[in-house]
Write a protein that holds these residues in place. Structure first.
Motif, PDB file in Angstrom:
ATOM      1  N   ILE A 160       0.829  -1.203   0.000  1.00  0.00           N
ATOM      2  CA  ILE A 160       0.000   0.000   0.000  1.00  0.00           C
ATOM      3  C   ILE A 160       0.867   1.258   0.000  1.00  0.00           C
ATOM      4  N   ASN A 161       2.118   1.144   0.486  1.00  0.00           N
ATOM      5  CA  ASN A 161       3.005   2.306   0.490  1.00  0.00           C
ATOM      6  C   ASN A 161       3.361   2.748  -0.928  1.00  0.00           C
ATOM      7  N   GLU A 162       3.531   1.800  -1.832  1.00  0.00           N
ATOM      8  CA  GLU A 162       3.792   2.177  -3.224  1.00  0.00           C
ATOM      9  C   GLU A 162       2.559   2.823  -3.849  1.00  0.00           C
ATOM     10  N   ALA A 163       1.367   2.398  -3.426  1.00  0.00           N
ATOM     11  CA  ALA A 163       0.137   3.041  -3.898  1.00  0.00           C
ATOM     12  C   ALA A 163       0.061   4.486  -3.403  1.00  0.00           C
ATOM     13  N   LYS A 164       0.523   4.713  -2.176  1.00  0.00           N
ATOM     14  CA  LYS A 164       0.532   6.080  -1.627  1.00  0.00           C
ATOM     15  C   LYS A 164       1.516   6.967  -2.380  1.00  0.00           C
ATOM     16  N   ILE A 165       2.654   6.395  -2.758  1.00  0.00           N
ATOM     17  CA  ILE A 165       3.635   7.150  -3.557  1.00  0.00           C
ATOM     18  C   ILE A 165       3.033   7.490  -4.913  1.00  0.00           C
ATOM     19  N   ARG A 166       2.308   6.543  -5.503  1.00  0.00           N
ATOM     20  CA  ARG A 166       1.640   6.811  -6.776  1.00  0.00           C
ATOM     21  C   ARG A 166       0.622   7.941  -6.625  1.00  0.00           C
ATOM     22  N   LEU A 167      -0.152   7.910  -5.542  1.00  0.00           N
ATOM     23  CA  LEU A 167      -1.112   8.976  -5.258  1.00  0.00           C
ATOM     24  C   LEU A 167      -0.406  10.321  -5.129  1.00  0.00           C
ATOM     25  N   ALA A 168       0.661  10.354  -4.323  1.00  0.00           N
ATOM     26  CA  ALA A 168       1.392  11.607  -4.105  1.00  0.00           C
ATOM     27  C   ALA A 168       1.970  12.140  -5.411  1.00  0.00           C
ATOM     28  N   ASN A 169       2.517  11.258  -6.243  1.00  0.00           N
ATOM     29  CA  ASN A 169       3.096  11.680  -7.524  1.00  0.00           C
ATOM     30  C   ASN A 169       2.032  12.240  -8.458  1.00  0.00           C
ATOM     31  N   GLU A 170       0.907  11.543  -8.565  1.00  0.00           N
ATOM     32  CA  GLU A 170      -0.145  11.963  -9.498  1.00  0.00           C
ATOM     33  C   GLU A 170      -0.753  13.309  -9.088  1.00  0.00           C
ATOM     34  N   VAL A 171      -1.045  13.474  -7.801  1.00  0.00           N
ATOM     35  CA  VAL A 171      -1.677  14.714  -7.349  1.00  0.00           C
ATOM     36  C   VAL A 171      -0.695  15.886  -7.443  1.00  0.00           C
ATOM     37  N   THR A 172       0.556  15.640  -7.055  1.00  0.00           N
ATOM     38  CA  THR A 172       1.566  16.708  -7.104  1.00  0.00           C
ATOM     39  C   THR A 172       1.865  17.104  -8.541  1.00  0.00           C
ATOM     40  N   ALA A 173       1.904  16.137  -9.453  1.00  0.00           N
ATOM     41  CA  ALA A 173       2.172  16.431 -10.865  1.00  0.00           C
ATOM     42  C   ALA A 173       1.072  17.306 -11.461  1.00  0.00           C
ATOM     43  N   LEU A 174      -0.181  17.064 -11.089  1.00  0.00           N
ATOM     44  CA  LEU A 174      -1.274  17.889 -11.606  1.00  0.00           C
ATOM     45  C   LEU A 174      -1.112  19.350 -11.188  1.00  0.00           C
ATOM     46  N   LEU A 175      -0.738  19.579  -9.943  1.00  0.00           N
ATOM     47  CA  LEU A 175      -0.641  20.947  -9.422  1.00  0.00           C
ATOM     48  C   LEU A 175       0.694  21.599  -9.751  1.00  0.00           C
ATOM     49  N   HIS A 176       1.790  20.905  -9.493  1.00  0.00           N
ATOM     50  CA  HIS A 176       3.116  21.532  -9.582  1.00  0.00           C
ATOM     51  C   HIS A 176       3.950  21.059 -10.776  1.00  0.00           C
ATOM     52  N   GLY A 177       3.488  20.030 -11.496  1.00  0.00           N
ATOM     53  CA  GLY A 177       4.238  19.515 -12.639  1.00  0.00           C
ATOM     54  C   GLY A 177       4.962  18.212 -12.306  1.00  0.00           C
ATOM     55  N   THR A 178       5.265  17.448 -13.353  1.00  0.00           N
ATOM     56  CA  THR A 178       5.880  16.128 -13.159  1.00  0.00           C
ATOM     57  C   THR A 178       7.282  16.218 -12.572  1.00  0.00           C
ATOM     58  N   GLU A 179       8.024  17.259 -12.928  1.00  0.00           N
ATOM     59  CA  GLU A 179       9.389  17.396 -12.399  1.00  0.00           C
ATOM     60  C   GLU A 179       9.370  17.619 -10.892  1.00  0.00           C
ATOM     61  N   ALA A 180       8.447  18.470 -10.431  1.00  0.00           N
ATOM     62  CA  ALA A 180       8.340  18.724  -8.986  1.00  0.00           C
ATOM     63  C   ALA A 180       7.955  17.448  -8.241  1.00  0.00           C
ATOM     64  N   ALA A 181       7.065  16.650  -8.840  1.00  0.00           N
ATOM     65  CA  ALA A 181       6.660  15.396  -8.205  1.00  0.00           C
ATOM     66  C   ALA A 181       7.833  14.426  -8.130  1.00  0.00           C
ATOM     67  N   ALA A 182       8.610  14.333  -9.220  1.00  0.00           N
ATOM     68  CA  ALA A 182       9.767  13.432  -9.239  1.00  0.00           C
ATOM     69  C   ALA A 182      10.815  13.860  -8.217  1.00  0.00           C
ATOM     70  N   ASN A 183      11.046  15.177  -8.117  1.00  0.00           N
ATOM     71  CA  ASN A 183      12.020  15.687  -7.149  1.00  0.00           C
ATOM     72  C   ASN A 183      11.573  15.407  -5.718  1.00  0.00           C
ATOM     73  N   ALA A 184      10.271  15.551  -5.470  1.00  0.00           N
ATOM     74  CA  ALA A 184       9.749  15.291  -4.128  1.00  0.00           C
ATOM     75  C   ALA A 184       9.920  13.824  -3.766  1.00  0.00           C
ATOM     76  N   GLU A 185       9.632  12.934  -4.709  1.00  0.00           N
ATOM     77  CA  GLU A 185       9.801  11.511  -4.424  1.00  0.00           C
ATOM     78  C   GLU A 185      11.266  11.172  -4.170  1.00  0.00           C
ATOM     79  N   ALA A 186      12.165  11.756  -4.995  1.00  0.00           N
ATOM     80  CA  ALA A 186      13.598  11.491  -4.822  1.00  0.00           C
ATOM     81  C   ALA A 186      14.072  11.964  -3.452  1.00  0.00           C
ATOM     82  N   THR A 187      13.609  13.133  -3.032  1.00  0.00           N
ATOM     83  CA  THR A 187      13.985  13.652  -1.720  1.00  0.00           C
ATOM     84  C   THR A 187      13.466  12.749  -0.613  1.00  0.00           C
ATOM     85  N   ALA A 188      12.215  12.318  -0.748  1.00  0.00           N
ATOM     86  CA  ALA A 188      11.631  11.446   0.271  1.00  0.00           C
ATOM     87  C   ALA A 188      12.414  10.142   0.398  1.00  0.00           C
ATOM     88  N   ARG A 189      12.797   9.555  -0.725  1.00  0.00           N
ATOM     89  CA  ARG A 189      13.570   8.300  -0.670  1.00  0.00           C
ATOM     90  C   ARG A 189      14.937   8.535  -0.048  1.00  0.00           C
TER      91      ARG A 189
END
Length: 430
Positions: A297-326
């Motif tokens: 379910i944690n990977e599903a949450k990451i997918r949720l966070a990426n999709e919602v963040t990409a809509l608002l801030h763009g795909t690059e911002a979502a990718a950077n946020a995920e990289a920072t979190a990891r």
């Protein structure tokens, strides 16, 4: 819900969980299949940004446009001067025209990420301000032409008003006028733009019904209302709030990383529902991901966070946020996208080391102050509680309750603060 819609929009609203109620399902459905129709949602300018609690309405406007219709975003430049009393315990603070204009400028920044205002298509979105018709109203003419259509008895029976009066809480005449002004908005939008639908949260039901009734009486036009559920998380918390306050949509008020982290921290039971409401992923995939268990379910949450963040801030911002979190969570590093706070020495209440039992000329500040400055604690008391519970970490080392101070020389380089396992920030002396 037994009605089977023919229009793509209502079908989408039902399938994805957006729909709480509608004044006339069949009438609206038939209107929508007859061609491109305008619909609006109003947003009062009570702050410089909307927060996550408004995102369900923004997504409704987005889906309305994606299914071939014209969304109207109505800024409440006029109604904000009055303040919506719906389900509030007290009166909103009154804002001046300059503050309202400043708030509207901040709110507008978000909408272009979700809605197309620039195309040449028939369903190009409109952004309007109700100050355009409300600011110039003549009071006596308005009372005679519009006020006569409203029954005070009926207005008092609306749940949003009744609940306030039942608690014996004051409702000013100014606030009581709000529902008349919102109804007048719908009338004007129908008269000027042919708008046939008002949408909003279920707390707006009474205001929407008033607008429909007024427009029928004055123009004899058939129009409709549709509401979304007022969302709470599965643990009963109001959507849009987090441990450290409102989850703002504007990047300068809530960084893309913090926004991403809010969605990453979704409780297991909410994942499937939030995927359907806040992303455009196929419903079957949302259900599949929401049904995952354990570590999956944690990977599903990451997918949720990426999709919602990409809509608002763009795909690059979502990718950077995920990289920072990891980097932060999996490798114990700092990451490149953590919110960073530059500290001014005069805000830290510096103390000489010899006053704290230390040798030398080094200056120190209270660790609690750092956590407040970095928005990881709401107050000094909250920060001290965090320290006493070993939940306050500096560069991944728990702050000692015996000596909860930090040397100024240590703050001359980026310093990682952590409040528990999920909330992090960087601070550095300016």
């Amino acid at each position: 819900m037994t009605y089977h819609p023919k229009s793509d929009f209502i079908a989408t609203m039902i399938e994805r969980g957006f729909l709480a109620d509608c004044t006339d399902y069949q009438g609206l459905d038939e209107a929508l299949i007859s061609g491109c129709k305008p619909a609006y949602i109003g947003f009062d300018a009570t702050a410089k940004s909307l927060h996550v609690g408004s995102l369900i309405q923004i997504m409704m406007l987005r889906w309305f446009q994606k299914t071939g219709h014209q969304p109207i975003t109505l800024m409440g430049g006029g109604t904000t001067k009055v303040g919506d009393p719906s389900f509030r315990a007290d009166e909103r603070p009154l804002l001046g025209p300059e503050q309202i204009d400043e708030n509207i400028a901040g709110i507008k920044k978000v909408f272009s990420a979700y809605i197309d205002y620039d195309s040449d298509a028939e369903n190009k979105a409109l952004m309007l301000n109700n100050a355009e018709w409300l600011d110039g109203l003549n009071y006596l003419d308005f009372l005679r032409d519009i006020g006569r259509h409203f029954s005070v008895n009926r207005m008092l029976a609306f749940e949003s008003v009744k609940s306030r009066l039942d608690r014996e809480q004051s409702l000013s005449f100014l606030e009581f006028n709000y529902m008349i002004l919102q109804a007048y908005d719908f009338l004007e939008l129908n008269r000027r733009y042919g708008c046939v639908l008002q949408m909003g949260g279920s707390d707006q039901w009474g205001n929407i019904v008033n607008g429909i009734d007024l427009t029928r009486r004055v123009l004899d036009h058939e129009i409709y209302g549709l509401t979304s559920p007022l969302l709470t998380t599965s643990d009963g918390k109001k959507m849009g709030k987090s441990q450290d306050g409102a989850v703002w949509l504007n990047a300068e008020m809530r960084s893309p990383y913090e926004f991403w982290q809010f969605w990453r921290n979704t409780t297991d039971a909410d994942v499937g529902r939030f995927l359907k409401l806040y992303t455009e992923m196929p419903v079957d995939e949302c259900d599949r991901l929401g049904a995952l268990q354990g570590s999956e379910i944690n990977e599903a949450k990451i997918r949720l966070a990426n999709e919602v963040t990409a809509l608002l801030h763009g795909t690059e911002a979502a990718a950077n946020a995920e990289a920072t979190a990891r980097e932060v969570f999996e490798k114990g590093g700092v990451g490149d996208d953590l919110p960073t706070f530059v500290l001014e020495p005069n805000s830290l209440k510096l103390m000489p080391g010899n006053a704290l039992g230390k040798d030398g000329e080094e200056m120190y500040c209270a660790a609690a102050t750092l956590f407040v400055e970095a928005n990881l604690a709401k107050s000094g008391k909250d920060a001290k509680r965090l320290i006493s519970e070993k939940g306050a970490l500096i560069n991944d080392v728990a702050v000692s309750s015996d000596f909860p101070f930090v040397s100024i020389s240590d703050l001359k380089k980026p310093t990682k603060l952590s409040a528990g396992k999920k909330r992090h920030a960087l601070v550095q002396l300016g």
